[in-house]
Motif scaffolding. Structure first.
Motif, PDB file in Angstrom:
ATOM      1  N   PHE A 125       8.118 -11.923   4.184  1.00 50.14           N
ATOM      2  CA  PHE A 125       7.070 -12.280   5.157  1.00 50.14           C
ATOM      3  C   PHE A 125       5.838 -11.380   5.139  1.00 50.14           C
ATOM      4  O   PHE A 125       4.786 -11.761   5.629  1.00 50.14           O
ATOM      5  CB  PHE A 125       7.659 -12.313   6.573  1.00 50.14           C
ATOM      6  CG  PHE A 125       8.030 -10.954   7.095  1.00 50.14           C
ATOM      7  CD1 PHE A 125       7.108 -10.219   7.840  1.00 50.14           C
ATOM      8  CD2 PHE A 125       9.281 -10.393   6.849  1.00 50.14           C
ATOM      9  CE1 PHE A 125       7.436  -8.961   8.313  1.00 50.14           C
ATOM     10  CE2 PHE A 125       9.608  -9.136   7.313  1.00 50.14           C
ATOM     11  CZ  PHE A 125       8.683  -8.420   8.056  1.00 50.14           C
ATOM     12  N   ILE A 126       5.946 -10.166   4.587  1.00 53.17           N
ATOM     13  CA  ILE A 126       4.774  -9.277   4.580  1.00 53.17           C
ATOM     14  C   ILE A 126       3.769  -9.673   3.485  1.00 53.17           C
ATOM     15  O   ILE A 126       2.646  -9.204   3.484  1.00 53.17           O
ATOM     16  CB  ILE A 126       5.160  -7.781   4.408  1.00 53.17           C
ATOM     17  CG1 ILE A 126       5.977  -7.569   3.124  1.00 53.17           C
ATOM     18  CG2 ILE A 126       5.923  -7.271   5.624  1.00 53.17           C
ATOM     19  CD1 ILE A 126       6.206  -6.096   2.793  1.00 53.17           C
TER      20      ILE A 126
ATOM     21  N   LYS B 182      -2.616  -7.292   5.896  1.00 57.66           N
ATOM     22  CA  LYS B 182      -3.309  -7.160   7.181  1.00 57.66           C
ATOM     23  C   LYS B 182      -4.819  -7.030   7.004  1.00 57.66           C
ATOM     24  O   LYS B 182      -5.591  -7.500   7.831  1.00 57.66           O
ATOM     25  CB  LYS B 182      -2.766  -5.959   7.961  1.00 57.66           C
ATOM     26  CG  LYS B 182      -1.427  -6.258   8.615  1.00 57.66           C
ATOM     27  CD  LYS B 182      -0.979  -5.107   9.488  1.00 57.66           C
ATOM     28  CE  LYS B 182       0.267  -5.494  10.281  1.00 57.66           C
ATOM     29  NZ  LYS B 182       0.930  -4.309  10.851  1.00 57.66           N
TER      30      LYS B 182
ATOM     31  N   ASN C 107       1.925  -4.509   3.100  1.00 60.90           N
ATOM     32  CA  ASN C 107       1.649  -4.792   4.505  1.00 60.90           C
ATOM     33  C   ASN C 107       0.182  -4.541   4.837  1.00 60.90           C
ATOM     34  O   ASN C 107      -0.476  -5.340   5.496  1.00 60.90           O
ATOM     35  CB  ASN C 107       2.559  -3.890   5.333  1.00 60.90           C
ATOM     36  CG  ASN C 107       2.676  -4.352   6.759  1.00 60.90           C
ATOM     37  OD1 ASN C 107       2.769  -5.544   7.020  1.00 60.90           O
ATOM     38  ND2 ASN C 107       2.649  -3.407   7.687  1.00 60.90           N
TER      39      ASN C 107
ATOM     40  N   TYR D  53       6.285  -1.784   0.235  1.00 60.75           N
ATOM     41  CA  TYR D  53       6.125  -2.677   1.383  1.00 60.75           C
ATOM     42  C   TYR D  53       4.991  -2.155   2.270  1.00 60.75           C
ATOM     43  O   TYR D  53       4.217  -2.914   2.837  1.00 60.75           O
ATOM     44  CB  TYR D  53       7.411  -2.789   2.215  1.00 60.75           C
ATOM     45  CG  TYR D  53       8.688  -3.015   1.426  1.00 60.75           C
ATOM     46  CD1 TYR D  53       8.655  -3.568   0.140  1.00 60.75           C
ATOM     47  CD2 TYR D  53       9.931  -2.687   1.963  1.00 60.75           C
ATOM     48  CE1 TYR D  53       9.827  -3.762  -0.575  1.00 60.75           C
ATOM     49  CE2 TYR D  53      11.105  -2.883   1.256  1.00 60.75           C
ATOM     50  CZ  TYR D  53      11.049  -3.413  -0.016  1.00 60.75           C
ATOM     51  OH  TYR D  53      12.214  -3.595  -0.729  1.00 60.75           O
ATOM     52  N   GLU D  54       4.921  -0.835   2.372  1.00 63.51           N
ATOM     53  CA  GLU D  54       3.860  -0.171   3.138  1.00 63.51           C
ATOM     54  C   GLU D  54       2.487  -0.623   2.608  1.00 63.51           C
ATOM     55  O   GLU D  54       1.606  -1.019   3.370  1.00 63.51           O
ATOM     56  CB  GLU D  54       4.036   1.347   2.959  1.00 63.51           C
ATOM     57  CG  GLU D  54       3.022   2.215   3.637  1.00 63.51           C
ATOM     58  CD  GLU D  54       3.343   2.445   5.107  1.00 63.51           C
ATOM     59  OE1 GLU D  54       4.508   2.687   5.438  1.00 63.51           O
ATOM     60  OE2 GLU D  54       2.408   2.371   5.914  1.00 63.51           O
TER      61      GLU D  54
ATOM     62  N   PRO E  74      11.081  -7.721   1.727  1.00 59.33           N
ATOM     63  CA  PRO E  74      10.897  -8.674   2.824  1.00 59.33           C
ATOM     64  C   PRO E  74       9.758  -9.623   2.471  1.00 59.33           C
ATOM     65  O   PRO E  74       8.623  -9.186   2.264  1.00 59.33           O
ATOM     66  CB  PRO E  74      10.537  -7.777   4.011  1.00 59.33           C
ATOM     67  CG  PRO E  74      10.053  -6.500   3.432  1.00 59.33           C
ATOM     68  CD  PRO E  74      10.672  -6.354   2.080  1.00 59.33           C
TER      69      PRO E  74
ATOM     70  N   LEU F 250       7.960   2.068   0.104  1.00 58.48           N
ATOM     71  CA  LEU F 250       6.567   2.511  -0.031  1.00 58.48           C
ATOM     72  C   LEU F 250       5.686   1.366  -0.549  1.00 58.48           C
ATOM     73  O   LEU F 250       4.509   1.260  -0.201  1.00 58.48           O
ATOM     74  CB  LEU F 250       6.514   3.720  -0.976  1.00 58.48           C
ATOM     75  CG  LEU F 250       5.202   4.472  -1.119  1.00 58.48           C
ATOM     76  CD1 LEU F 250       4.636   4.877   0.235  1.00 58.48           C
ATOM     77  CD2 LEU F 250       5.406   5.714  -1.971  1.00 58.48           C
TER      78      LEU F 250
END
Lengths: 291, 387
Positions: free
Chosen positions: A142-143, A168, A164, A160-161, A140, A158
């Motif tokens: 957008f992250i 952030k 993200n 993406y985790e 994805p 994992l």
């Protein structure tokens, strides 16, 4: 800066008219990736989504376009042949998303790669993305946010985790690579660690491994001997039973080898900053960067 | 995928590799009759289960008469065989292989595996046949030779020469040894094996090299070009829930904890199991629901998780990449209502529309709790199941 791909990378999609291929080719285009052509046998001289020309073979596509990278969505039974077609066409970067390629086929691909001009990522991987510039894969978009941490992983979600959290926490990423979950893959962790060490915009690297094989151990030796930038590591599969294939073909403890505890021990010894669980990856980056 | 010794030997025979005469039997009477067809008086009765170390566990017995063969079979068929590889629960023996004896001059260890580091097929050999190779490799590594075959060049005679010199094989036996090695390599590639272990490989009194045992693991990824793979599956050897999950297209592995896990992605699924353990509970399973976590798929997954009676609570951990979290949340709630789920469920959804998803979970009217991170979810479900 980044590694391997950027906003100028011209991308070919092999299997562009298939279900997965067409869906993700469109998502990559929306992200900003320069998809210049597609290949699907017997679909030559057509257009994908009214804009991207489709060819029967890479040879045909190469006559009309400068191609820097190819994204392979060819089904498992034909994927090895698709990759070899790309190798023979001297495509510099091959990103193979396909899951389920037989090991014997990958052994042949790997020996073809060794005497070629191509560099391969995958198979059985989410691909590669340089934040805000170029996405060649199924992650994805957008992250991701342009920043200073490089990410390497044998896994998909994992990764993406981790991404993200990095976004952030305000670190952002340079380039993120899913190297693949199969026992035989195009390029190991070490190839990318080398590139990240030389990339002026990457300040730290997150390396996400899992049970099976010894790639993390070898990577950590490399980190110890050749890297100045901090590397943050995580290994999935501490609770995995021996002898069972945990989803990924390469995630298996065989003959007592490839356990999470062995990997973590070697990584720690070689100076990798270990994240005990995936929720503390950004926190561990913070400690490693000391800011 | 694992297959039985008798199936492995059939595969080898198909590639011209000779094994001793053997007969598969399901009943003691069949064993009695099988013994009578053998040309040697010494024979072996071998339990057919998917596990190594059978000899030490009492799963391989030497017999010298038809009556003895039958009485051994009476004990062996129906017994629960516990070996170093079966775990303490052991494996139920449902069939045995009755195999002819041979005069053994020498025993060797030989295996072919995929050498991940060098991207090659590797031969592993030792003159210490019949021993547990892990033990030899740990205590006397100099007794083991590994020869990796570059797939570009293939297996060549100098590779085989190196192997035969290491094993101390007489020069006049090199021809026979070389033929066997070539056939084994050919069978490994042609049948898409990931492992072929022969322990022991014997040199007989008639100067033949013969695999006395054979353990084969096949590459599941290659099943599309081997229609025979599905006939080699023995569902008695598999965990019933895993068979059921596979039939509905789910990647599920049963473990012995009490927290049912539903996760998208294999790496995240493993990491979820590990984090549950870190917070004091134990995962009941590995389950990768894949990219399309819609209501129907979630319902199928719930049914599999609930078939495991140890499960006291469920942790759903989905990283919504391409799919939107509120859609997944609605799917989870409707699936749970559909099957009348009573167990407590902790749901962690991350990605697009995660906040809306959390609201849907909290307001579902079900026994649902929403979590904001993987660690938070693992902590919450562990607290619930530990009381």
């Amino acid at each position: 800066m980044s590694i391997l791909v950027n906003k100028n990378t011209n991308v070919l999609v092999q299997g562009i008219t298939g279900k997965e291929g067409s869906f993700h080719a469109q998502k990559c285009i929306e992200y900003g990736t320069k998809v210049v052509a597609g290949v699907t046998p017997f679909k030559g001289k057509t257009l994908f989504n009214d804009s991207v020309p489709v060819y029967n073979t890479i040879k045909e596509a190469k006559k009309e376009h400068k191609i820097d990278a190819t994204m392979v969505f060819v089904p498992a039974g034909f994927a090895a042949a698709g990759v070899i077609e790309a190798i023979e066409a001297e495509i510099p970067l091959i990103v193979c998303i396909t899951e389920g390629i037989p090991v014997v086929d990958m052994l042949n691909v790997k020996s073809a790669l060794n005497c070629s001009k191509s560099f391969m990522i995958g198979p059985n991987c989410p691909g590669i993305i340089t934040a805000d510039e170029c996405k060649i894969g199924i992650m994805p978009g957008f992250i991701h946010k342009k920043g200073r941490v490089g990410v390497l992983s044998r896994s998909g979600t994992l990764t993406y985790e981790a991404v993200n959290q990095l976004t952030k926490a305000g670190y952002g990423e340079t380039t993120c690579v899913g190297i693949g979950g199969d026992p035989i893959i195009g390029s190991p962790f070490i190839s990318f660690l080398k590139m990240f060490e030389q990339d002026p915009e990457t300040d730290a690297v997150v390396m996400i491994g899992e049970i099976g094989g010894t790639a993390e151990e070898e990577a950590s030796e490399y980190v110890k001997n050749h890297m100045k930038k901090p590397v943050i590591g995580f290994i999935a599969g501490k609770t995995a039973p021996a002898g069972k294939r945990m989803g990924h073909a390469g995630a298996i403890i065989s003959g007592g080898k490839g356990t999470a505890s062995d990997k973590l021990k070697t990584m720690e010894k070689n100076g990798i900053h270990i994240a005990d669980n995936p929720s503390v990856i950004a926190e561990t980056v913070k400690k490693a960067l000391k800011i | 995928m694992d297959i039985h010794e008798y199936q492995a030997k059939e595969l080898l025979n198909r590639h011209g590799i000779k094994t001793l005469k053997s007969i598969l039997c399901f009943k003691p009477d069949e064993v009695y009759n099988a013994y009578k067809t053998l040309s040697s008086s010494v024979a072996a009765v071998k339990a057919q289960v998917h596990a190594g170390g059978r000899g030490k566990g009492g799963g391989v017995k030497i017999v010298k008469s038809a009556d003895e063969a039958k009485s051994i079979a009476e004990k062996m068929i129906g017994m629960t065989l516990v070996t170093a590889q079966t775990g303490k629960e052991g494996k139920l023996v449902k069939k045995v292989l009755v195999e002819e004896g041979a005069a053994i001059i020498k025993e060797f260890y030989l295996s072919l595996t995929v050498d991940r580091k060098n991207a090659a097929i590797a031969f592993v050999l030792s003159a210490e046949g019949g021993m547990e190779i892990e033990e030899v490799s740990k205590n006397r590594p100099e007794k083991i030779l590994t020869v990796s075959i570059n797939p570009l060049y293939g297996l060549k005679s100098y590779h085989i020469l190196e192997m035969s010199l290491f094993l101390g094989i007489d020069r006049n036996l090199f021809g026979g040894f070389s033929k066997l090695i070539n056939l084994l390599y050919g069978a490994f590639v042609a049948e898409d094996m990931s492992m072929l272990e022969i322990n022991p490989l014997i040199l007989t009194g008639s100067e033949e090299f013969i695999p006395l045992d054979a353990k084969v693991i096949l590459d599941d990824n290659a099943d599309f070009r081997h229609p025979n793979f599905k006939d080699l599956i023995d569902e008695d050897e598999e965990e019933p829930l895993e068979v059921k999950a596979k039939s509905v297209g789910l990647n599920y592995i049963k473990l012995d904890g009490n927290v049912g896990c539903m996760v998208n992605g294999a790496g995240l699924a493993m990491a979820t199991m590990d984090t549950i353990k870190e917070f004091g509970a134990a995962p009941a399973n590995f389950l990768d629901v894949g990219g399309t976590a819609d209501a129907k798929r979630v319902e199928t997954a719930f049914n599999i998780l609930l078939s495991d009676k140890n499960v006291k609570g469920i942790f759903i951990n989905i990283f919504g990449g391409i799919v939107k979290c509120d859609m997944v949340a609605e799917g989870v709630v409707s699936a749970a209502k559909n099957i009348g789920l009573k167990l407590p469920v902790v749901v962690r959804l991350e990605g697009t529309n995660a906040d809306e998803a959390a609201k849907i979970i909290e307001n579902s009217g079900m026994n649902f709790v929403s979590a904001e991170s993987l660690a938070d979810g693992a902590k919450k479900i562990s607290k619930i199941v530990n009381g």
